[in-house]
Design a protein around this motif. Structure first.
Motif, mmCIF file in Angstrom:
data_model
loop_
_atom_site.group_PDB
_atom_site.id
_atom_site.type_symbol
_atom_site.label_atom_id
_atom_site.label_comp_id
_atom_site.label_asym_id
_atom_site.label_seq_id
_atom_site.Cartn_x
_atom_site.Cartn_y
_atom_site.Cartn_z
ATOM 1 N N ILE A 15 0.628 -0.920 0.134
ATOM 2 C CA ILE A 15 -0.281 -0.012 -0.006
ATOM 3 C C ILE A 15 0.575 1.342 0.287
ATOM 4 C CG2 ILE A 15 -1.635 1.320 1.147
ATOM 5 C CD1 ILE A 15 -2.576 -1.146 2.577
ATOM 6 N N VAL A 16 1.895 1.348 0.528
ATOM 7 C CA VAL A 16 2.768 2.734 0.857
ATOM 8 C C VAL A 16 3.595 2.822 -0.535
ATOM 9 C CG1 VAL A 16 4.567 3.715 2.365
ATOM 10 C CG2 VAL A 16 2.823 2.480 3.163
ATOM 11 N N VAL A 17 3.607 1.437 -1.007
ATOM 12 C CA VAL A 17 4.803 1.536 -1.774
ATOM 13 C C VAL A 17 3.900 2.157 -3.760
ATOM 14 C CG1 VAL A 17 6.258 0.232 -3.549
ATOM 15 C CG2 VAL A 17 6.700 0.295 -0.949
ATOM 16 N N THR A 18 2.854 1.485 -3.281
ATOM 17 C CA THR A 18 2.478 2.211 -4.671
ATOM 18 C C THR A 18 1.584 3.415 -4.595
ATOM 19 O OG1 THR A 18 0.140 0.880 -3.464
ATOM 20 C CG2 THR A 18 1.302 -0.434 -5.408
ATOM 21 N N SER A 19 1.307 3.484 -3.278
ATOM 22 C CA SER A 19 0.968 5.018 -3.250
ATOM 23 C C SER A 19 1.694 5.965 -3.343
ATOM 24 C CB SER A 19 0.846 5.601 -1.556
ATOM 25 O OG SER A 19 -0.427 4.379 -1.443
ATOM 26 N N CYS A 20 3.288 5.562 -2.527
ATOM 27 C CA CYS A 20 4.262 6.931 -3.031
ATOM 28 C C CYS A 20 5.742 7.209 -4.143
ATOM 29 C CB CYS A 20 5.399 6.959 -1.225
ATOM 30 S SG CYS A 20 3.880 7.055 -0.024
ATOM 31 N N ARG A 21 5.215 6.108 -4.310
ATOM 32 C CA ARG A 21 6.725 5.542 -6.211
ATOM 33 C C ARG A 21 6.775 6.699 -7.032
ATOM 34 N NH1 ARG A 21 3.172 0.904 -9.201
ATOM 35 N NH2 ARG A 21 1.340 2.068 -9.769
ATOM 36 N N HIS A 22 4.893 7.063 -6.433
ATOM 37 C CA HIS A 22 5.356 8.756 -7.404
ATOM 38 C C HIS A 22 6.699 9.881 -7.575
ATOM 39 C CE1 HIS A 22 2.837 9.751 -4.564
ATOM 40 N NE2 HIS A 22 3.127 11.487 -4.798
ATOM 41 N N ASP A 23 7.131 9.771 -5.659
ATOM 42 C CA ASP A 23 7.935 11.076 -5.117
ATOM 43 C C ASP A 23 8.551 10.027 -4.413
ATOM 44 O OD1 ASP A 23 9.533 12.981 -3.816
ATOM 45 O OD2 ASP A 23 7.893 13.928 -4.798
ATOM 46 N N VAL A 24 9.767 9.337 -3.978
ATOM 47 C CA VAL A 24 10.389 8.134 -3.265
ATOM 48 C C VAL A 24 10.720 9.013 -2.561
ATOM 49 C CG1 VAL A 24 10.453 6.667 -5.066
ATOM 50 C CG2 VAL A 24 12.319 8.221 -4.836
ATOM 51 N N MET A 25 10.729 9.988 -2.177
ATOM 52 C CA MET A 25 11.268 11.101 -1.023
ATOM 53 C C MET A 25 10.485 11.115 0.143
ATOM 54 S SD MET A 25 14.421 10.021 -0.290
ATOM 55 C CE MET A 25 14.923 11.970 1.038
ATOM 56 N N TRP A 26 9.716 12.534 -1.680
ATOM 57 C CA TRP A 26 8.757 13.507 -0.419
ATOM 58 C C TRP A 26 7.353 13.104 0.080
ATOM 59 C CZ3 TRP A 26 10.843 16.912 2.651
ATOM 60 C CH2 TRP A 26 12.818 17.043 2.020
ATOM 61 N N ALA A 27 6.459 11.905 -0.959
ATOM 62 C CA ALA A 27 5.329 10.981 -0.710
ATOM 63 C C ALA A 27 5.173 10.485 1.268
ATOM 64 C CB ALA A 27 4.696 10.608 -1.721
ATOM 65 N N VAL A 28 3.760 11.174 1.220
ATOM 66 C CA VAL A 28 3.506 10.593 2.661
ATOM 67 C C VAL A 28 2.732 9.342 2.632
ATOM 68 C CG1 VAL A 28 2.629 11.128 4.861
ATOM 69 C CG2 VAL A 28 4.825 12.709 3.592
ATOM 70 N N HIS A 29 3.021 7.944 3.485
ATOM 71 C CA HIS A 29 1.289 7.633 3.447
ATOM 72 C C HIS A 29 1.508 7.532 5.303
ATOM 73 C CE1 HIS A 29 -1.466 4.491 3.237
ATOM 74 N NE2 HIS A 29 -1.876 4.741 2.576
ATOM 75 N N PRO A 30 0.573 7.287 5.986
ATOM 76 C CA PRO A 30 0.554 7.613 7.368
ATOM 77 C C PRO A 30 0.178 5.714 8.069
ATOM 78 C CG PRO A 30 -1.801 7.290 6.705
ATOM 79 C CD PRO A 30 -0.803 8.170 5.092
ATOM 80 N N LEU A 31 0.925 4.316 6.745
ATOM 81 C CA LEU A 31 0.867 3.627 6.940
ATOM 82 C C LEU A 31 2.245 3.449 7.195
ATOM 83 C CD1 LEU A 31 -1.480 0.709 5.676
ATOM 84 C CD2 LEU A 31 -1.281 0.688 8.134
#
Length: 273
Positions: free
Chosen positions: A69-85
């Motif tokens: 869930i975290v990887v698929t949600s944040c892969r567009h910006d590996v440094m700054w994208a955030v997911h609470p999980l």
């Protein structure tokens, strides 16, 4: 991190810790009762070993789902994208590694013909037998857990990748269960072993160069430049986690070769975490 959030996450850590231990105790009770009812000839050590594998497998599945869930949600910006999980599950995972260190100790004691009366003697024999696994658990709980929590809200993608290393966990634990239930000579054991080696190589070894390549792709730099650019503790932490994985993957290959020659592998050789 404000005090209210710290209290909530600490509470989550405590509850999940009791949850892991509760699952271990419950599965041990049910499996012991079942074995007595059905006249199943299995030692208490093997029952506890199976219970530890069951809890470990459950944790592996939960961790993998969170990681995906975290990887698929944040892969567009590996440094700054955030997911609470990414931050929340770190507290659950941290409690698991503390629990599992204790569970391994209990399983170890159940394997001894005679349990030493002295705690130091018991603890010493445990450390000698499970040295690398204990070091691995201590490093994760004492080093990687704080880093995954206190990272100023950056790098959720990489935390998700670390959670995904557990994708191989259901297969490493299934090997334990199949072995302890007398199914070591079946095709299921062989099929699980092949799947285990493939998933372990991808999820626990190749995931590390993948993370470096993902970072490099975002900033248009090569993998060597990535190594030089990121903080030293990131490289050191990754290396500390990677080296045991390479060692365990090597043991898996050696075990597969050994079995292909008609030989069996010991219980100690089967224990990979």
């Amino acid at each position: 991190m404000n005090m209210h959030l710290i209290i909530k996450r600490t509470l989550l850590c405590g509850i999940s810790g009791f949850g892991w231990m509760g699952l271990f105790r419950l599965s041990n009770y049910l499996l012991t009762y079942y074995s007595k009812t059905k006249g199943w000839k299995i030692s208490q050590h093997h029952i506890m070993n199976i219970c530890e594998a069951i809890v470990s497998g459950i944790q592996a599945i939960v961790s993998s789902v969170c990681g995906i869930i975290v990887v698929t949600s944040c892969r567009h910006d590996v440094m700054w994208a955030v997911h609470p999980l990414a931050s929340w599950y770190a507290w659950v995972a941290g409690s698991y590694f503390v629990y599992d260190t204790f569970a391994m100790y209990q399983v170890h004691l159940s394997s001894l013909p005679k349990v030493p009366e002295s705690f130091m003697a018991r603890f010493s024999s445990y450390i000698k037998r499970r040295t690398l696994l204990v070091i691995h658990h201590v490093v994760v709980a004492a080093f990687l857990f704080p880093v995954s929590v206190y990272r100023s809200g950056i790098g959720d993608f990489f935390v998700g990748c670390f959670y995904c290393v557990e994708l191989s966990g259901p297969f490493t634990n299934m090997r334990i269960i199949l072995s302890r239930t007398g199914l070591k000579e079946t095709r299921w054991y062989v099929l699980n072993g092949v799947t285990m080696i493939i998933s372990f190589a991808i999820c626990r070894v190749l995931v590390f160069p993948y993370m470096y390549l993902a970072y490099g792709a975002q900033y248009n730099i090569g993998i060597l430049d990535v190594v030089r650019k990121i903080p030293l503790y990131c490289n050191v932490g990754s290396l500390m986690v990677l080296l045991p994985q390479i060692h365990w993957l090597r043991l898996m290959f050696l075990g597969a070769v050994k079995m292909s020659r008609g030989k069996s592998i010991s219980e100690a050789e089967e224990k990979i975490d």
